[in-house]
Structure formats: structure tokens, C-alpha cells
Write a protein that holds these residues in place. Structure first.
Motif, mmCIF file in Angstrom:
data_model
loop_
_atom_site.group_PDB
_atom_site.id
_atom_site.type_symbol
_atom_site.label_atom_id
_atom_site.label_comp_id
_atom_site.label_asym_id
_atom_site.label_seq_id
_atom_site.Cartn_x
_atom_site.Cartn_y
_atom_site.Cartn_z
ATOM 1 N N ARG A 2 -2.815 3.795 -5.486
ATOM 2 C CA ARG A 2 -3.749 4.852 -5.897
ATOM 3 C C ARG A 2 -5.192 4.571 -5.530
ATOM 4 O O ARG A 2 -6.029 5.480 -5.578
ATOM 5 C CB ARG A 2 -3.653 5.071 -7.406
ATOM 6 N N THR A 3 -5.512 3.336 -5.186
ATOM 7 C CA THR A 3 -6.882 3.040 -4.751
ATOM 8 C C THR A 3 -7.162 3.599 -3.368
ATOM 9 O O THR A 3 -8.317 3.692 -2.957
ATOM 10 C CB THR A 3 -7.155 1.525 -4.747
ATOM 11 N N ARG A 4 -6.111 3.987 -2.649
ATOM 12 C CA ARG A 4 -6.254 4.476 -1.276
ATOM 13 C C ARG A 4 -5.734 5.902 -1.092
ATOM 14 O O ARG A 4 -6.102 6.572 -0.132
ATOM 15 C CB ARG A 4 -5.508 3.554 -0.318
ATOM 16 N N VAL A 5 -4.898 6.356 -1.993
ATOM 17 C CA VAL A 5 -4.182 7.614 -1.774
ATOM 18 C C VAL A 5 -4.230 8.480 -3.029
ATOM 19 O O VAL A 5 -4.085 7.988 -4.147
ATOM 20 C CB VAL A 5 -2.707 7.332 -1.399
ATOM 21 N N LYS A 6 -4.426 9.789 -2.827
ATOM 22 C CA LYS A 6 -4.345 10.772 -3.902
ATOM 23 C C LYS A 6 -3.651 12.021 -3.364
ATOM 24 O O LYS A 6 -3.486 12.205 -2.163
ATOM 25 C CB LYS A 6 -5.744 11.150 -4.401
ATOM 26 N N TRP A 7 -3.272 12.898 -4.297
ATOM 27 C CA TRP A 7 -2.696 14.179 -3.908
ATOM 28 C C TRP A 7 -3.803 15.206 -3.648
ATOM 29 O O TRP A 7 -4.823 15.217 -4.335
ATOM 30 C CB TRP A 7 -1.788 14.722 -5.008
#
Length: 274
Positions: free
Chosen positions: A135-140
Motif C-alpha cells: 500500500r505504500t506504492r499502490v492504491k485503487w
């Protein structure tokens, strides 16, 4: 246990959710359920199974998935829908990961079902999605429908063994209800982005989608279910641009909001998308 939090969004998923949770508890001690006013036993079932349950207002698929990600205990996130069940091979594959590269995301094969029948051909038979990420690199993303993961440029995509078994629809009537709802949300998305509904989109694209799904991708080998899937692919494509065309021609028509049928703004009970 592995340092992975599972995030699930739900509404009225009592029939399926316990099967998924039972499998997921083999690899994680952190399952977050973001529920949207379920009226069945979804909340009680998830709480009884040790999940952390948050009852939130519906802000859209991507937005509510992001809410769950923010609440997670671990940075590594396995994002699934309540009608998706991991198999043992997938759980073993996840358990063997080192989780030492935040720029790696993991692509998971899907096995889709129409009712209880596995679908092996057409678009459904080739399905796979990135569902495990940091989650530090990717989100929806957060559009009205068809949310996608926002990936960094230098991301490395790796495939996992095993499957998420996706029990997409129970029957043809539920399938049609879903594609109508998706079409309305898609029309809203297209309207907001300035997309136009022309002759090709309304009349050529639907036929193309049917032929591609049923003939080129061998959907006919799935029998009557393959026929239903191809037919609904055609109808879905037509409906999206039909609703968009209505929105552009009569934005103030009764029972429409921003030109889209008002039901498109309502969260339906058991519909998930990506």
C-alpha cells in the motif's frame, strides 16, 4: 502467518463470505471487512470469524477498498471480493513469498463460475488480476465503476500459482441485473470524462464483443453458459452507450440524474467489479 492484510468490501454476502474467510485465515491474522449496510448476516458472520468490520457509507468501489487499505495492520494488501475464494495452491504460493520488494505486485489467475459451472473459455476463462501489492506504492483509482490499481512506473509484476475462484453470478437473471447496473455506472463514468456515444460504439462494438467472446475466444465450448456470457457482453456494450446517448440528449429527463438513471447512484447488494 504472513505479513499480509486482506481487505474485502461487502454488502449482503452471508452466503459466500464464510467460505472465503475460512481459507484466508490460514495465512493471515488481519482481515478487514468494509461493509455497506448489509441487511443479512454478513456482519455477524465476519465478526464471529475474527474479522475487523467497519460499516461505512458507500463512496464507490475503489474508494471503499482504499478505506480498508488505510485500516490495515500490514503494508502488504490482498484485495479480494466477497464472492472470491482462494484455493490451497494460491495460499501456499503467498505463504512462500519474502515480501522484501515494495515495488513488486502479484498477478493472480482467476477461475470463474456461472452458478456452479466452471467457465474455461471466452473472457471469463482468461481472467487474471493484480490483487496483492504494497500500500505504500499502490492504491485503487476511484471512478464510479471499473476501478483499477494505480501502479508506479517501475513496478515489477509477478504471477502467482493457484487461483481465486470467482462465483460471479448464480443465474442468467442475476447476470442481466449486474450488466444493467454496470452499464449505468459506466455511462456515468463516460459522461464525466466527456466520452461520446457514436454509431460505431452503439451498433458495431456490441456485435464485435459478441463475436470475439463467443467465436474467437471459443466461448461456445462452455455450452449454454458461454452463449449467455457472450450475449450479455454484447448487451452490456450496447447499454453503456445507450445510457450515455440518453444522457447527452436529455440531461434533465425525469428519473435521471446528470442524464443517468438514478439507480446508477445506488449501491446494489452483491455487485463487485474491477
Amino acid at each position: 502467518m504472513v505479513p499480509v492484510s486482506v481487505v474485502i468490501i461487502t454488502k449482503n454476502e452471508a452466503e459466500m463470505i464464510s467460505r472465503s474467510i475460512t481459507m484466508l485465515k490460514q495465512i493471515t491474522d488481519d482481515i478487514i471487512v468494509v461493509d455497506n449496510d448489509s441487511t443479512d448476516q454478513t456482519v455477524s458472520i465476519t465478526k464471529q470469524n475474527g474479522c475487523r468490520v467497519y460499516q461505512k457509507n458507500w463512496d464507490g468501489y475503489g474508494a471503499n477498498k482504499n478505506k480498508g487499505i488505510e485500516l490495515a495492520r500490514y503494508n502488504w494488501i490482498l484485495s479480494i471480493d466477497a464472492d472470491e475464494i482462494p484455493d490451497t495452491a494460491l495460499l501456499i504460493s503467498i505463504a512462500q513469498l519474502k515480501f522484501n520488494d515494495n515495488n513488486t505486485v502479484y498477478d493472480i489467475p482467476f477461475k470463474a463460475y456461472y452458478g456452479n459451472k466452471p467457465i474455461n473459455f471466452g473472457n471469463w476463462g482468461r481472467d487474471h488480476h493484480i490483487r496483492l501489492f504494497n500500500r505504500t506504492r499502490v492504491k485503487w483509482s476511484e471512478p464510479p465503476v471499473h476501478e483499477t490499481l494505480i501502479l508506479p512506473r517501475n513496478v515489477s509484476v509477478k504471477k502467482l500459482n493457484g487461483h481465486l475462484h470467482h462465483y460471479s453470478v448464480k443465474n442468467a437473471s442475476e447476470h442481466e441485473a449486474k450488466i444493467v447496473h454496470y452499464a449505468q455506472l459506466s455511462a456515468l463514468k463516460y459522461l464525466q470524462s466527456g466520452k461520446k456515444a457514436g454509431f460505431v460504439k452503439l451498433y458495431i462494438a456490441p456485435v464485435f464483443h459478441f463475436v470475439k467472446t463467443y467465436i474467437f475466444l471459443l466461448g461456445f465450448l462452455d455450452g449454454k453458459e458461454g452463449w449467455y456470457i457472450a450475449k450479455m457482453a454484447m448487451k452490456s456494450t450496447w447499454l453503456k452507450y445507450h445510457y450515455l446517448s440518453k444522457a447527452q440528449q436529455a440531461p434533465k429527463q425525469k428519473n435521471y440524474q446528470n442524464g443517468i438513471p438514478v439507480m446508477a447512484y445506488e449501491y446494489k447488494a452483491d455487485i463487485h467489479t474491477e
